[in-house]
Design an enzyme around this catalytic site. Structure first.
Site, PDB file in Angstrom:
ATOM      1  N   LYS A   1     -15.665  16.552 -60.162  1.00  0.00           N
ATOM      2  CA  LYS A   1     -14.593  16.799 -59.192  1.00  0.00           C
ATOM      3  C   LYS A   1     -13.644  15.611 -59.117  1.00  0.00           C
ATOM      4  O   LYS A   1     -12.516  15.731 -58.714  1.00  0.00           O
ATOM      5  CB  LYS A   1     -15.161  16.977 -57.776  1.00  0.00           C
ATOM      6  CG  LYS A   1     -16.412  17.786 -57.705  1.00  0.00           C
ATOM      7  CD  LYS A   1     -17.061  17.739 -56.322  1.00  0.00           C
ATOM      8  CE  LYS A   1     -18.501  18.222 -56.439  1.00  0.00           C
ATOM      9  NZ  LYS A   1     -19.176  18.605 -55.262  1.00  0.00           N
TER      10      LYS A   1
ATOM     11  N   LYS B   1     -21.714   5.253 -60.313  1.00  0.00           N
ATOM     12  CA  LYS B   1     -20.735   5.384 -59.235  1.00  0.00           C
ATOM     13  C   LYS B   1     -20.314   4.031 -58.692  1.00  0.00           C
ATOM     14  O   LYS B   1     -19.154   3.818 -58.352  1.00  0.00           O
ATOM     15  CB  LYS B   1     -21.309   6.232 -58.095  1.00  0.00           C
ATOM     16  CG  LYS B   1     -21.308   7.698 -58.420  1.00  0.00           C
ATOM     17  CD  LYS B   1     -21.491   8.549 -57.188  1.00  0.00           C
ATOM     18  CE  LYS B   1     -21.388  10.021 -57.555  1.00  0.00           C
ATOM     19  NZ  LYS B   1     -21.766  10.910 -56.487  1.00  0.00           N
TER      20      LYS B   1
ATOM     21  N   LYS C   1     -19.102  13.919 -68.354  1.00  0.00           N
ATOM     22  CA  LYS C   1     -19.395  15.100 -67.548  1.00  0.00           C
ATOM     23  C   LYS C   1     -18.114  15.615 -66.865  1.00  0.00           C
ATOM     24  O   LYS C   1     -17.286  14.815 -66.445  1.00  0.00           O
ATOM     25  CB  LYS C   1     -20.428  14.677 -66.486  1.00  0.00           C
ATOM     26  CG  LYS C   1     -21.038  15.789 -65.693  1.00  0.00           C
ATOM     27  CD  LYS C   1     -21.970  15.229 -64.610  1.00  0.00           C
ATOM     28  CE  LYS C   1     -21.183  14.596 -63.467  1.00  0.00           C
ATOM     29  NZ  LYS C   1     -21.977  14.335 -62.252  1.00  0.00           N
TER      30      LYS C   1
HETATM   31  P1  TYM Z   1     -23.120  17.628 -56.617  1.00  0.00           P
HETATM   32  O1  TYM Z   1     -22.456  18.047 -55.361  1.00  0.00           O
HETATM   33  O2  TYM Z   1     -22.544  16.494 -57.409  1.00  0.00           O
HETATM   34  O3  TYM Z   1     -23.247  18.870 -57.597  1.00  0.00           O
HETATM   35  C1  TYM Z   1     -23.784  20.098 -57.138  1.00  0.00           C
HETATM   36  C2  TYM Z   1     -24.559  20.771 -58.259  1.00  0.00           C
HETATM   37  O4  TYM Z   1     -23.698  21.011 -59.372  1.00  0.00           O
HETATM   38  C3  TYM Z   1     -24.279  20.469 -60.556  1.00  0.00           C
HETATM   39  N1  TYM Z   1     -23.214  19.971 -61.422  1.00  0.00           N
HETATM   40  C4  TYM Z   1     -23.137  20.236 -62.720  1.00  0.00           C
HETATM   41  N2  TYM Z   1     -23.901  20.979 -63.534  1.00  0.00           N
HETATM   42  C5  TYM Z   1     -23.538  21.067 -64.820  1.00  0.00           C
HETATM   43  N3  TYM Z   1     -22.440  20.435 -65.343  1.00  0.00           N
HETATM   44  C6  TYM Z   1     -21.641  19.683 -64.567  1.00  0.00           C
HETATM   45  N4  TYM Z   1     -20.567  19.092 -65.072  1.00  0.00           N
HETATM   46  C7  TYM Z   1     -21.979  19.558 -63.179  1.00  0.00           C
HETATM   47  N5  TYM Z   1     -21.409  18.903 -62.143  1.00  0.00           N
HETATM   48  C8  TYM Z   1     -22.181  19.163 -61.060  1.00  0.00           C
HETATM   49  C9  TYM Z   1     -25.165  19.333 -60.060  1.00  0.00           C
HETATM   50  O5  TYM Z   1     -26.157  19.000 -61.001  1.00  0.00           O
HETATM   51  C10 TYM Z   1     -25.721  19.913 -58.788  1.00  0.00           C
HETATM   52  O6  TYM Z   1     -26.832  20.753 -59.066  1.00  0.00           O
HETATM   53  N6  TYM Z   1     -27.064  15.019 -54.963  1.00  0.00           N
HETATM   54  C11 TYM Z   1     -26.548  16.341 -55.220  1.00  0.00           C
HETATM   55  C12 TYM Z   1     -26.488  17.223 -53.982  1.00  0.00           C
HETATM   56  C13 TYM Z   1     -27.784  17.337 -53.253  1.00  0.00           C
HETATM   57  C14 TYM Z   1     -28.899  18.126 -53.643  1.00  0.00           C
HETATM   58  C15 TYM Z   1     -29.866  17.943 -52.588  1.00  0.00           C
HETATM   59  C16 TYM Z   1     -29.176  18.951 -54.728  1.00  0.00           C
HETATM   60  C17 TYM Z   1     -28.093  16.739 -52.079  1.00  0.00           C
HETATM   61  N7  TYM Z   1     -29.333  17.097 -51.670  1.00  0.00           N
HETATM   62  C18 TYM Z   1     -31.094  18.582 -52.662  1.00  0.00           C
HETATM   63  C19 TYM Z   1     -30.410  19.578 -54.780  1.00  0.00           C
HETATM   64  C20 TYM Z   1     -31.363  19.384 -53.748  1.00  0.00           C
HETATM   65  C21 TYM Z   1     -25.121  16.226 -55.732  1.00  0.00           C
HETATM   66  O7  TYM Z   1     -24.454  15.254 -55.507  1.00  0.00           O
HETATM   67  O8  TYM Z   1     -24.665  17.341 -56.345  1.00  0.00           O
END
Ligand code: TYM
Length: 339
Positions: A204, A118, A201
């Protein structure tokens, strides 16, 4: 340390930055729904404090927070069965996050690949919050003594760091207080890839809307995006092995299998030898079938923001019932005076 003294409890979160994608749905939300009522207490969060590690327009942030909540609800998260809330309404997250900033080591943070991706060559200019983000994520999880965290593959390293933080805290203070949480990364869609480049990947924030399916896309957009998805000229192989080194083809097969709750092997068995002219329309129909009811329901929910806010507010009260005592005990362990 045994993990048995901890109640089986799931925590996971999604950032409200931009819209929800098919990656979020298959890698996260659909699986969160599956874990609901399956022997776990389930806690799902809209992690708005994480979103502001990069600039967010304040009015858009509120809308995006409600939209993620609507995505959870429309997909089947039941606020009676699960605790559903947004992070900013439970101030204990930020407080435990600070304590973990003092437990985690700079060297650990320097190894986080998502930060490197990032920040890129701009690492001097990004926010300190973006760098510290994994320790806030550890706080999200450990504030509830969560034992299981369902996430997509991209979050695996952060959950491993959460275990390192828990182990160091327990060791430094000679306690057995935080569990060593397990990441739950299972199924064919743990890394849904970009539709225009199967080595990246689906996210968004990618530049072109054609690279991703949004949970709010209508049937025409979904059909067009799958039709234009990049593939190779070969038909689908006879066995899964034949998809090796064909990342775009593999991705479409994985998406089909996750949407239809079948294994990739079963998809190949059904479509062996099929050309893209047959497979892509079948995939588009399946995706529309599964996603259209969700996007319709999201739209309905978004027309009633007061109701979403009420659900999140009630969830926050329930979340604090678990979080506040755990934070208090943490303060006592650390020696922070409360009078
Ligand atoms: P975030 O908001 O980027 O994504 C949310 C969830 O979606 C999954 N994900 C994907 N899975 C498969 N293929 C993809 N292309 C894909 N894009 C996103 C992510 O793996 C995630 O499970 N840091 C985390 C948010 C967070 C969190 C937490 C998660 C904050 N605190 C505590 C679990 C526990 C994040 O940025 O996810």
């Amino acid at each position: 340390m045994t993990e048995t003294k901890f109640t089986p409890r799931v925590f996971s979160g999604i950032k409200p930055s931009g819209g929800l994608t098919l990656g979020n749905y298959l890698g996260a939300i659909k699986r969160f729904v599956g874990m609901q009522g399956a022997g776990f207490e389930t806690i799902y969060c809209v992690v708005d404090l994480h979103a502001i590690t990069v600039w967010q327009d304040p009015a858009e942030l509120k809308t995006a927070t409600r939209e993620v909540a609507a995505g959870y609800l429309a997909s089947g998260i039941d606020p009676e069965k699960s605790i559903l809330f947004n992070q900013a309404q439970v101030h204990e997250h930020a407080e435990l996050g600070w304590i973990f900033n003092c437990v985690a080591r700079v060297g650990w943070m320097n190894r986080m690949t998502q930060f490197k991706d990032k920040a890129g060559s701009n690492a001097e200019k990004v926010s300190l919050g973006l760098y510290a983000y994994p320790s806030l994520m550890a706080a999200d999880i450990l504030l509830y003594h969560a034992t299981h965290v369902p996430v997509g593959e991209d979050q695996k390293q952060h959950v491993e760091l959460t275990r390192d933080i828990a182990a160091k805290f327990n060791h430094d203070f000679k306690v057995d207080f935080f569990p060593l949480t397990s990441p739950v990364i299972e199924g064919p869609a743990m890394r849904v890839m970009n539709l225009r480049d199967g080595t990246k990947k689906m996210s968004k924030s990618g530049e072109s809307d054609m690279e991703r399916i949004n949970m709010t896309d209508d049937a025409d957009a979904i059909a067009k995006k799958f039709k234009k998805a990049r593939t190779d000229p070969e038909p689908l192989p006879e066995t899964l092995d034949g998809l090796k080194d064909r990342p775009e083809a593999r991705n479409l097969v994985d998406i089909y299998s996750a949407l239809n709750d079948m294994t990739p092997e079963a998809v190949i068995a059904e479509y062996a030898g099929a050309g893209w002219g047959r497979f892509k329309p079948a995939l588009a129909d399946l995706a529309v079938d599964k996603l259209a009811p969700i996007s319709t329901e999201m739209e309905r929910l978004m027309n009633d923001p007061a109701e979403i806010d009420r659900v999140l507010g009630r969830g926050a009260v329930r979340a604090r019932e678990i979080a506040a005592p755990i934070l208090k005990q943490t303060y006592d362990i650390v020696g922070l005076l409360r009078s």
